[in-house]
Write a protein that holds these residues in place. Structure first.
Motif, PDB file in Angstrom:
ATOM      1  N   LYS A  69       0.840  -1.205   0.000  1.00 35.96           N
ATOM      2  CA  LYS A  69       0.000   0.000   0.000  1.00 35.96           C
ATOM      3  C   LYS A  69       0.879   1.260   0.000  1.00 35.96           C
ATOM      4  O   LYS A  69       0.664   2.174  -0.788  1.00 35.96           O
ATOM      5  N   THR A 153      -6.723  10.897   9.376  1.00 33.25           N
ATOM      6  CA  THR A 153      -6.701   9.710   8.511  1.00 33.25           C
ATOM      7  C   THR A 153      -8.041   9.549   7.772  1.00 33.25           C
ATOM      8  O   THR A 153      -8.069   9.238   6.590  1.00 33.25           O
ATOM      9  N   GLY A 187     -21.956   1.373   3.199  1.00 30.87           N
ATOM     10  CA  GLY A 187     -21.342   1.703   4.487  1.00 30.87           C
ATOM     11  C   GLY A 187     -21.331   3.216   4.638  1.00 30.87           C
ATOM     12  O   GLY A 187     -20.567   3.908   3.971  1.00 30.87           O
ATOM     13  N   PHE A 188     -22.231   3.699   5.504  1.00 27.46           N
ATOM     14  CA  PHE A 188     -22.327   5.151   5.702  1.00 27.46           C
ATOM     15  C   PHE A 188     -21.644   5.517   7.021  1.00 27.46           C
ATOM     16  O   PHE A 188     -22.197   6.157   7.892  1.00 27.46           O
ATOM     17  N   GLY A 189     -20.404   5.038   7.178  1.00 28.18           N
ATOM     18  CA  GLY A 189     -19.614   5.378   8.368  1.00 28.18           C
ATOM     19  C   GLY A 189     -18.853   6.671   8.116  1.00 28.18           C
ATOM     20  O   GLY A 189     -19.270   7.499   7.297  1.00 28.18           O
ATOM     21  N   ALA A 190     -17.710   6.807   8.795  1.00 27.90           N
ATOM     22  CA  ALA A 190     -16.968   8.067   8.693  1.00 27.90           C
ATOM     23  C   ALA A 190     -16.551   8.359   7.255  1.00 27.90           C
ATOM     24  O   ALA A 190     -16.777   9.461   6.732  1.00 27.90           O
ATOM     25  N   GLY A 192     -17.608   6.694   4.391  1.00 24.16           N
ATOM     26  CA  GLY A 192     -18.759   6.635   3.484  1.00 24.16           C
ATOM     27  C   GLY A 192     -19.552   7.930   3.494  1.00 24.16           C
ATOM     28  O   GLY A 192     -19.966   8.433   2.442  1.00 24.16           O
ATOM     29  N   LEU A 215     -28.617   5.218  10.527  1.00 23.62           N
ATOM     30  CA  LEU A 215     -27.880   6.161   9.678  1.00 23.62           C
ATOM     31  C   LEU A 215     -28.709   6.595   8.465  1.00 23.62           C
ATOM     32  O   LEU A 215     -28.287   7.440   7.683  1.00 23.62           O
ATOM     33  N   ALA A 244     -17.566  -0.316   3.774  1.00 28.00           N
ATOM     34  CA  ALA A 244     -17.890  -0.954   5.067  1.00 28.00           C
ATOM     35  C   ALA A 244     -16.813  -1.989   5.379  1.00 28.00           C
ATOM     36  O   ALA A 244     -15.710  -1.634   5.782  1.00 28.00           O
ATOM     37  N   LEU A 245     -17.131  -3.256   5.113  1.00 24.98           N
ATOM     38  CA  LEU A 245     -16.191  -4.327   5.452  1.00 24.98           C
ATOM     39  C   LEU A 245     -15.459  -4.843   4.231  1.00 24.98           C
ATOM     40  O   LEU A 245     -15.906  -4.643   3.105  1.00 24.98           O
ATOM     41  N   SER A 265     -13.321   2.461  -0.021  1.00 23.60           N
ATOM     42  CA  SER A 265     -12.285   2.522   1.023  1.00 23.60           C
ATOM     43  C   SER A 265     -12.067   1.198   1.748  1.00 23.60           C
ATOM     44  O   SER A 265     -11.035   1.015   2.397  1.00 23.60           O
ATOM     45  N   ALA A 266     -13.031   0.279   1.681  1.00 25.22           N
ATOM     46  CA  ALA A 266     -12.903  -0.939   2.489  1.00 25.22           C
ATOM     47  C   ALA A 266     -11.601  -1.668   2.160  1.00 25.22           C
ATOM     48  O   ALA A 266     -11.190  -1.719   1.002  1.00 25.22           O
ATOM     49  N   ASN A 267     -10.962  -2.193   3.191  1.00 24.82           N
ATOM     50  CA  ASN A 267      -9.730  -2.962   3.003  1.00 24.82           C
ATOM     51  C   ASN A 267     -10.058  -4.365   2.513  1.00 24.82           C
ATOM     52  O   ASN A 267     -11.117  -4.904   2.825  1.00 24.82           O
TER      53      ASN A 267
HETATM   54  P1  NAD Z   1     -16.555   3.265  10.228  1.00 22.34           P
HETATM   55  O1  NAD Z   1     -16.538   2.245  11.300  1.00 22.34           O
HETATM   56  O2  NAD Z   1     -16.723   4.700  10.582  1.00 22.34           O
HETATM   57  O3  NAD Z   1     -17.693   2.914   9.168  1.00 22.34           O
HETATM   58  C1  NAD Z   1     -17.971   1.623   8.731  1.00 22.34           C
HETATM   59  C2  NAD Z   1     -19.474   1.547   8.515  1.00 22.34           C
HETATM   60  O4  NAD Z   1     -19.789   0.301   7.938  1.00 22.34           O
HETATM   61  C3  NAD Z   1     -20.279   1.665   9.818  1.00 22.34           C
HETATM   62  O5  NAD Z   1     -21.275   2.655   9.692  1.00 22.34           O
HETATM   63  C4  NAD Z   1     -20.886   0.270   9.979  1.00 22.34           C
HETATM   64  O6  NAD Z   1     -22.168   0.295  10.589  1.00 22.34           O
HETATM   65  C5  NAD Z   1     -20.973  -0.164   8.546  1.00 22.34           C
HETATM   66  N1  NAD Z   1     -21.063  -1.612   8.361  1.00 22.34           N
HETATM   67  C6  NAD Z   1     -20.501  -2.590   9.108  1.00 22.34           C
HETATM   68  N2  NAD Z   1     -20.836  -3.791   8.611  1.00 22.34           N
HETATM   69  C7  NAD Z   1     -21.598  -3.565   7.528  1.00 22.34           C
HETATM   70  C8  NAD Z   1     -22.221  -4.397   6.578  1.00 22.34           C
HETATM   71  N3  NAD Z   1     -22.128  -5.727   6.651  1.00 22.34           N
HETATM   72  N4  NAD Z   1     -22.935  -3.812   5.584  1.00 22.34           N
HETATM   73  C9  NAD Z   1     -23.054  -2.482   5.502  1.00 22.34           C
HETATM   74  N5  NAD Z   1     -22.473  -1.621   6.380  1.00 22.34           N
HETATM   75  C10 NAD Z   1     -21.760  -2.166   7.369  1.00 22.34           C
HETATM   76  O7  NAD Z   1     -15.206   3.033   9.391  1.00 22.34           O
HETATM   77  P2  NAD Z   1     -14.546   4.024   8.348  1.00 22.34           P
HETATM   78  O8  NAD Z   1     -13.426   4.736   9.004  1.00 22.34           O
HETATM   79  O9  NAD Z   1     -15.596   4.786   7.639  1.00 22.34           O
HETATM   80  O10 NAD Z   1     -13.881   2.971   7.346  1.00 22.34           O
HETATM   81  C11 NAD Z   1     -14.673   2.324   6.380  1.00 22.34           C
HETATM   82  C12 NAD Z   1     -13.834   1.242   5.702  1.00 22.34           C
HETATM   83  O11 NAD Z   1     -12.677   1.817   5.121  1.00 22.34           O
HETATM   84  C13 NAD Z   1     -13.317   0.153   6.652  1.00 22.34           C
HETATM   85  O12 NAD Z   1     -13.269  -1.060   5.947  1.00 22.34           O
HETATM   86  C14 NAD Z   1     -11.916   0.600   6.964  1.00 22.34           C
HETATM   87  O13 NAD Z   1     -11.075  -0.497   7.302  1.00 22.34           O
HETATM   88  C15 NAD Z   1     -11.505   1.182   5.634  1.00 22.34           C
HETATM   89  N6  NAD Z   1     -10.434   2.164   5.756  1.00 22.34           N
HETATM   90  C16 NAD Z   1     -10.605   3.250   6.540  1.00 22.34           C
HETATM   91  C17 NAD Z   1      -9.570   4.150   6.683  1.00 22.34           C
HETATM   92  C18 NAD Z   1      -9.714   5.381   7.553  1.00 22.34           C
HETATM   93  O14 NAD Z   1      -8.778   6.184   7.582  1.00 22.34           O
HETATM   94  N7  NAD Z   1     -10.821   5.590   8.211  1.00 22.34           N
HETATM   95  C19 NAD Z   1      -8.361   3.947   5.992  1.00 22.34           C
HETATM   96  C20 NAD Z   1      -8.231   2.841   5.166  1.00 22.34           C
HETATM   97  C21 NAD Z   1      -9.276   1.937   5.055  1.00 22.34           C
END
Ligand code: NAD
Length: 358
Positions: A69, A153, A187-190, A192, A215, A244-245, A265-267
Motif C-alpha cells: 500500500k 486519517t 457503508g455510511f460510516g466516517a 462513506g 444512519l 464498510a467491510l 475505502s474498504a480494506n
Molecule cells: P466506520 O466504522 O466509521 O464505518 C464503517 C461503517 O460500515 C459503519 O457505519 C458500519 O455500521 C458499517 N457496516 C458494518 N458492517 C456492515 C455491513 N455488513 N454492511 C453495511 N455496512 C456495514 O469506518 P470508516 O473509518 O468509515 O472505514 C470504512 C472502511 O474503510 C473500513 O473497511 C476501513 O477499514 C476502511 N479504511 C478506513 C480508513 C480510515 O482512515 N478511516 C483507511 C483505510 C481503510
C-alpha cells in the motif's frame, strides 16, 4: 476474519517482535515487513482473536499488505503492523487505567524499535490512543484531528477515494465530470458519509446503505437515497463504492454485479485474488483498494512526518489519482487485472529502492 491473497504465503519480514507488556502482561506483536522505502508504518489492531497464532498470522499478513500500500501510493514509508490480541480467557474489557497501561506497553515495544516502525490507528484504536502512546514514544502517527473534528486519517481516506473515483471516471468516460452519474456507497460510516457528501457536491446521484439503520436519516439529510442492504452490491449504478467491510466481492457476487466500476475505502475487498480475474472478464473496472484507500496515510504522514500544511497534505492526495490512472492504463495495456498491475507498480518502486540503496 482474514482474507487470503497470493501475498500471504510468504514470510519475508525484516523483523517480528512478540513481547509481554511490562505493565499488563499482555502480548504485543509488532511485524516490521519492509523498510526499503522508509520506516515501516502501520496501525495497531486491538481486537479479539481466537488464538495467538491467528494474531501472529494477521500481523504478518497485514504488515506485508502495508508495504504494498505504501509503495503503491508513494508515501515514502515501508510496511509494518502491530496486533494486541484479546485472547479467550483474557481481559474482556479494555478500558480505564488498564487501557492506558496497555497502550503504554505497546508504545514501549514501538520505542524499542528506534523508529524502524511507526504505529498508527487501526481496528480498536484511533487518534486518542495515539496521543496516549505519544507520551512514551515519538514514533506514532495518525494522532491529528482536523479543525472539523475528524481524524486526519479519515479526512485523507475520503479525499483519496474521491480522487481514485474521479481518475476511474476519467478512465471509463474520458471525463471527471460526475453530473448525472450514479454511485452506490455501501457503508455510511466516517469515510462513506464524507465520500457521499463530496460526490453529491460534484453532481453525482448517490445511493447508500449501512447495517446500522439509524444512519438512514443522516444519509437522507445529505441528499442520498437509502437502498436495501441485502441487494446493495447488485445496484444498477455506474460506480459501486464499498466503504464498510472487506471480503464482500466474492466469486458468487461477480455475475450479479450491475456496475461499471468499483472504487471504495474498504480494506481487502476481494474475498480471493481470483475475483480480480472475474471482474476483468466482466469488464468491470476494479480500482484496487490499497490504492484507493491510501489517502489516510498520505495525508496524516504529510502533516505529522513531513510537517506540511493541511493544503499541502491535501495536495499529496493527488498522487492517488495518478497511481489509479497508471494502474488502470497498465491493466488495459498489458491485458492483466488491475490487481496485478497495482502489485507490479508497487514492486517496481520497491525494486528501485533496492537498486538505489548504498
Ligand atoms: P466506520 O466504522 O466509521 O464505518 C464503517 C461503517 O460500515 C459503519 O457505519 C458500519 O455500521 C458499517 N457496516 C458494518 N458492517 C456492515 C455491513 N455488513 N454492511 C453495511 N455496512 C456495514 O469506518 P470508516 O473509518 O468509515 O472505514 C470504512 C472502511 O474503510 C473500513 O473497511 C476501513 O477499514 C476502511 N479504511 C478506513 C480508513 C480510515 O482512515 N478511516 C483507511 C483505510 C481503510
Amino acid at each position: 476474519m482474514s482474507t487470503h491473497t497470493e501475498l500471504d504465503a510468504t514470510v519475508d519480514h525484516e523483523e517480528v517482535v512478540i513481547r509481554r507488556g511490562e505493565r499488563t502482561g499482555q502480548p504485543v506483536i509488532v511485524a516490521v515487513h519492509n523498510t526499503k522505502l522508509g520506516p515501516a508504518l502501520g496501525g495497531v489492531r486491538l481486537t479479539k482473536y481466537d488464538s495467538p497464532v491467528s494474531a501472529v498470522v494477521d500481523a504478518l499478513r497485514l504488515s506485508r499488505a502495508m508495504t504494498f500500500k505504501a509503495a503503491a501510493s508513494n508515501n515514502g514509508t515501508g510496511g509494518g503492523k502491530s496486533v494486541v490480541p484479546l485472547l479467550p480467557g483474557g481481559p474482556e474489557r479494555v478500558d480505564g487505567q488498564f487501557r492506558t497501561s496497555l497502550l503504554l506497553d505497546v508504545a514501549d515495544v514501538v520505542h524499542s524499535l528506534g523508529g524502524r516502525y511507526i504505529v498508527a490507528p487501526d481496528v480498536g484504536t484511533g487518534p486518542t490512543e495515539m496521543r496516549t502512546m505519544r507520551m512514551r514514544t515519538p514514533y506514532v502517527g495518525g494522532y491529528t484531528i482536523t479543525p472539523e473534528g475528524i481524524p486526519a486519517t479519515t479526512h485523507g481516506t475520503a479525499g483519496g477515494v474521491e480522487r481514485a473515483l474521479l481518475a476511474t471516471a476519467q478512465h471509463l468516460w474520458g471525463t471527471t465530470n460526475l453530473d448525472g452519474r450514479t454511485v452506490a456507497v455501501i457503508g455510511f460510516g466516517a469515510v462513506g458519509r464524507s465520500l457521499t457528501e463530496k460526490l453529491i457536491k460534484r453532481g453525482a446521484t448517490v445511493s447508500t446503505t449501512d447495517i446500522d439503520e439509524s444512519l438512514r436519516e443522516p444519509a437522507e439529510a445529505v441528499g442520498a437515497t437509502w437502498i436495501p442492504l441485502d441487494t446493495a452490491h447488485e445496484a444498477e449504478v455506474d460506480i459501486l463504492a464499498p466503504c464498510a467491510l472487506g471480503g464482500t466481492l466474492t466469486p458468487a457476487l461477480v455475475p450479479r454485479l450491475r456496475c461499471k466500476a468499483i472504487v471504495g475505502s474498504a480494506n481487502n475487498q476481494l474475498s480471493t485474488d481470483s475475483v480480480a480475474d472475474s471482474l476483468r472478464e466482466r469488464n468491470i473496472i476494479w480500482t484496487p483498494d490499497f490504492i484507493a484507500n491510501a489517502g489516510g496515510i498520505l495525508y496524516a504522514s504529510g502533516i505529522e512526518l513531513q510537517h506540511l500544511t493541511p493544503e499541502q497534505a491535501d495536495h499529496r492526495l493527488d498522487e492517488i489519482a495518478e497511481t489509479t490512472t497508471r494502474a488502470l492504463e497498465r491493466s488495459h495495456r498489458d491485458g492483466v487485472t488491475t490487481l496485478a498491475a497495482a502489485y507490479d507498480l508497487a514492486r517496481e518502486r520497491l525494486a528501485a529502492a533496492e537498486t538505489n540503496r548504498p
